[in-house]
Write a protein that holds these residues in place. Structure first.
Motif, PDB file in Angstrom:
ATOM      1  N   VAL A 181      21.716  45.523  32.650  1.00 16.56           N
ATOM      2  CA  VAL A 181      23.091  46.017  32.173  1.00 16.56           C
ATOM      3  C   VAL A 181      24.710  46.155  32.568  1.00 16.56           C
ATOM      4  N   LYS A 226      27.278  46.571  31.212  1.00 17.27           N
ATOM      5  CA  LYS A 226      28.463  46.466  30.141  1.00 17.27           C
ATOM      6  C   LYS A 226      29.421  47.336  31.264  1.00 17.27           C
ATOM      7  N   ASN A 240      26.243  49.907  26.439  1.00 15.72           N
ATOM      8  CA  ASN A 240      26.083  50.822  26.260  1.00 15.72           C
ATOM      9  C   ASN A 240      27.064  51.655  24.830  1.00 15.72           C
ATOM     10  N   ILE A 277      21.426  50.461  25.260  1.00 19.75           N
ATOM     11  CA  ILE A 277      20.647  51.899  25.448  1.00 19.75           C
ATOM     12  C   ILE A 277      21.777  53.352  25.817  1.00 19.75           C
ATOM     13  N   MET A 284      11.872  56.342  26.074  1.00 20.58           N
ATOM     14  CA  MET A 284      13.105  55.718  26.914  1.00 20.58           C
ATOM     15  C   MET A 284      13.384  57.180  27.861  1.00 20.58           C
ATOM     16  N   MET A 335      16.113  58.854  31.325  1.00 14.97           N
ATOM     17  CA  MET A 335      17.101  59.043  32.085  1.00 14.97           C
ATOM     18  C   MET A 335      17.066  60.597  32.624  1.00 14.97           C
ATOM     19  N   MET A 353      16.951  53.253  36.310  1.00  9.79           N
ATOM     20  CA  MET A 353      18.407  52.557  36.955  1.00  9.79           C
ATOM     21  C   MET A 353      18.679  52.125  37.981  1.00  9.79           C
ATOM     22  N   THR A 354      19.269  51.991  38.605  1.00 11.50           N
ATOM     23  CA  THR A 354      19.708  51.496  40.092  1.00 11.50           C
ATOM     24  C   THR A 354      19.606  52.398  41.470  1.00 11.50           C
ATOM     25  N   ARG A 408      16.319  48.965  33.415  1.00 14.05           N
ATOM     26  CA  ARG A 408      17.268  48.941  33.054  1.00 14.05           C
ATOM     27  C   ARG A 408      18.489  49.366  34.111  1.00 14.05           C
ATOM     28  N   ALA A 409      18.801  47.727  34.751  1.00 17.92           N
ATOM     29  CA  ALA A 409      19.921  47.710  36.153  1.00 17.92           C
ATOM     30  C   ALA A 409      21.136  46.985  35.799  1.00 17.92           C
ATOM     31  N   GLY A 410      21.958  47.664  36.494  1.00 14.14           N
ATOM     32  CA  GLY A 410      23.467  47.741  36.008  1.00 14.14           C
ATOM     33  C   GLY A 410      23.723  47.053  37.739  1.00 14.14           C
ATOM     34  N   THR A 411      24.944  48.087  38.644  1.00 13.49           N
ATOM     35  CA  THR A 411      24.728  48.115  39.417  1.00 13.49           C
ATOM     36  C   THR A 411      24.357  46.859  40.782  1.00 13.49           C
ATOM     37  N   ARG A 468      31.292  48.886  38.948  1.00 12.67           N
ATOM     38  CA  ARG A 468      32.172  48.882  37.418  1.00 12.67           C
ATOM     39  C   ARG A 468      33.066  49.306  37.511  1.00 12.67           C
TER      40      ARG A 468
HETATM   41  C1  LIG Z   1      24.427  52.349  32.733  1.00 12.78           C
HETATM   42  C2  LIG Z   1      23.208  52.528  32.550  1.00 12.78           C
HETATM   43  C3  LIG Z   1      22.347  51.564  33.011  1.00 12.78           C
HETATM   44  C4  LIG Z   1      22.308  51.780  34.165  1.00 12.78           C
HETATM   45  O1  LIG Z   1      23.310  51.873  35.167  1.00 12.78           O
HETATM   46  P1  LIG Z   1      23.221  51.342  36.982  1.00 12.78           P
HETATM   47  O2  LIG Z   1      23.313  52.561  37.712  1.00 12.78           O
HETATM   48  O3  LIG Z   1      24.835  51.003  37.049  1.00 12.78           O
HETATM   49  O4  LIG Z   1      22.376  50.774  36.967  1.00 12.78           O
HETATM   50  C5  LIG Z   1      21.240  52.202  32.516  1.00 12.78           C
HETATM   51  N1  LIG Z   1      20.716  52.579  31.571  1.00 12.78           N
HETATM   52  C6  LIG Z   1      22.000  54.244  31.121  1.00 12.78           C
HETATM   53  C7  LIG Z   1      21.292  54.491  29.778  1.00 12.78           C
HETATM   54  C8  LIG Z   1      23.367  53.422  31.332  1.00 12.78           C
HETATM   55  O5  LIG Z   1      24.122  53.804  30.720  1.00 12.78           O
END
Ligand SMILES: *Cc1c(COP(=O)(O)O)cnc(C)c1O
Length: 223
Positions: free
Chosen positions: A24, A26, A47, A68, A152, A154, A196-197, A212-215, A221
Motif C-alpha cells: 500500500v 498511498k 486509496n 483499496i 474484502m 477491514m 494490514m500492518t 494489504r500492507a503499507g506502514t 506515512r
Molecule cells: C492504508 C490502508 C491499508 C494499509 O495500512 P497499513 O496500516 O499502513 O498497513 C490497508 N488497507 C486499506 C483499505 C487502507 O486504506
C-alpha cells in the motif's frame, strides 16, 4: 524510506502460504514505489483515485494497481483502463458504473465486494445480508464486464486481538459459504482480502489470500 528487511520477511512469509501481498503505497512518492518495484514487488495499492491517476503513468507498465479506498462513481472512468483489482466495491451502483466503463474499454475489471465487518460505522461496505440477497436475486449476473473475485474486509481498529480474530473468522466463514452457495459455478471467486500492518498475522491465521500492507513496508506515512 522502504523497510527492506521488513519487506523481505513479510514477502517470504506470505509466499510460503501462497498469500498475495499488496504494497500500500498511498502518500508515498513514485521514487519509493520504484525502489520497491526494483526489489521485485509488482502489486501496489492506492486509496485515492486522483493520487493513483497521477502516479500510474510515471511508473512501470507491468505494475498491477489495486484500488483499496472508497471509490466515487465519477472517478471510475479514469481507473477502468488500467486497474487490476478494485477491492472496495461497496454498492451495486458503483458496480454498475465499473461494468459500464469496463465495457467502453473492452475490458473486464476484477472486483472484490467490500463487506462491513467492523464495529465502526465509518467503514464502508455491504453487510453479509445484503451480499446474500444480491447474490440470491442474481443481481450480479448481469454485469458482463466485471469479474467478482471475492471479498474484502477491514477489522475494527483495536488492540483487542480476540475481537479482530472474531471479525476475520466471521468473514472467512461467510466467504466459504458463498463459494459453496451462490458462486459455486464461478472459479474466479477465490480471493479474500483481509489484514494490514497491524493485523495481518491474525488475518493469515483466519485464512486470508491477500494482505494489504503499507506502514510495515514503507514506514510511517506523513500527511
Ligand atoms: C492504508 C490502508 C491499508 C494499509 O495500512 P497499513 O496500516 O499502513 O498497513 C490497508 N488497507 C486499506 C483499505 C487502507 O486504506
Amino acid at each position: 524510506m522502504i523497510q527492506k528487511n521488513n519487506y523481505r520477511e513479510l514477502k517470504q512469509r506470505l509466499d510460503q502460504k501462497k498469500v498475495k501481498l499488496v504494497a500500500v503505497s498511498k502518500t508515498h512518492p513514485p521514487e519509493e514505489i520504484k525502489a520497491l518495484y526494483d526489489l521485485g514487488q509488482r502489486d501496489f495499492g492506492e486509496n485515492k483515485a486522483q493520487e493513483l491517476i497521477d502516479k500510474q503513468p510515471r511508473l512501470p507498465e507491468d505494475i498491477r494497481w489495486h484500488f483499496i479506498g472508497h471509490l466515487q462513481r465519477n472517478k471510475v472512468k479514469y481507473l477502468a483502463p488500467f486497474i487490476h483489482l478494485i477491492h472496495s466495491v461497496d454498492s451495486i451502483r458503483l458496480l454498475r458504473e465499473i461494468n459500464k466503463q469496463a465495457r467502453k474499454q473492452d475490458r473486464t475489471n476484477n472486483c472484490l465486494l467490500q463487506v462491513h465487518i467492523a464495529e465502526e460505522a465509518s467503514k464502508h461496505g455491504f453487510s453479509c445480508e445484503e451480499v446474500k440477497k444480491t447474490v440470491e436475486k442474481g443481481e450480479l449476473k448481469g454485469f458482463k464486464n466485471v469479474r467478482i473475485c471475492g471479498l474484502m474486509g477491514m477489522a475494527t481498529l483495536t488492540e483487542d486481538i480476540q475481537k479482530i480474530r472474531k471479525e476475520f473468522r466471521g468473514l472467512y466463514t461467510f466467504f466459504q459459504e458463498l463459494k459453496r452457495n451462490g458462486f459455486n459455478d464461478n472459479p474466479d471467486f477465490r480471493e479474500l482480502s483481509m489484514g494490514m500492518t497491524s493485523d495481518y498475522k491474525v488475518a493469515l491465521e483466519a485464512g486470508t489470500t491477500i494482505v494489504r500492507a503499507g506502514t510495515l513496508i514503507f514506514g510511517p506515512r506523513k500527511y
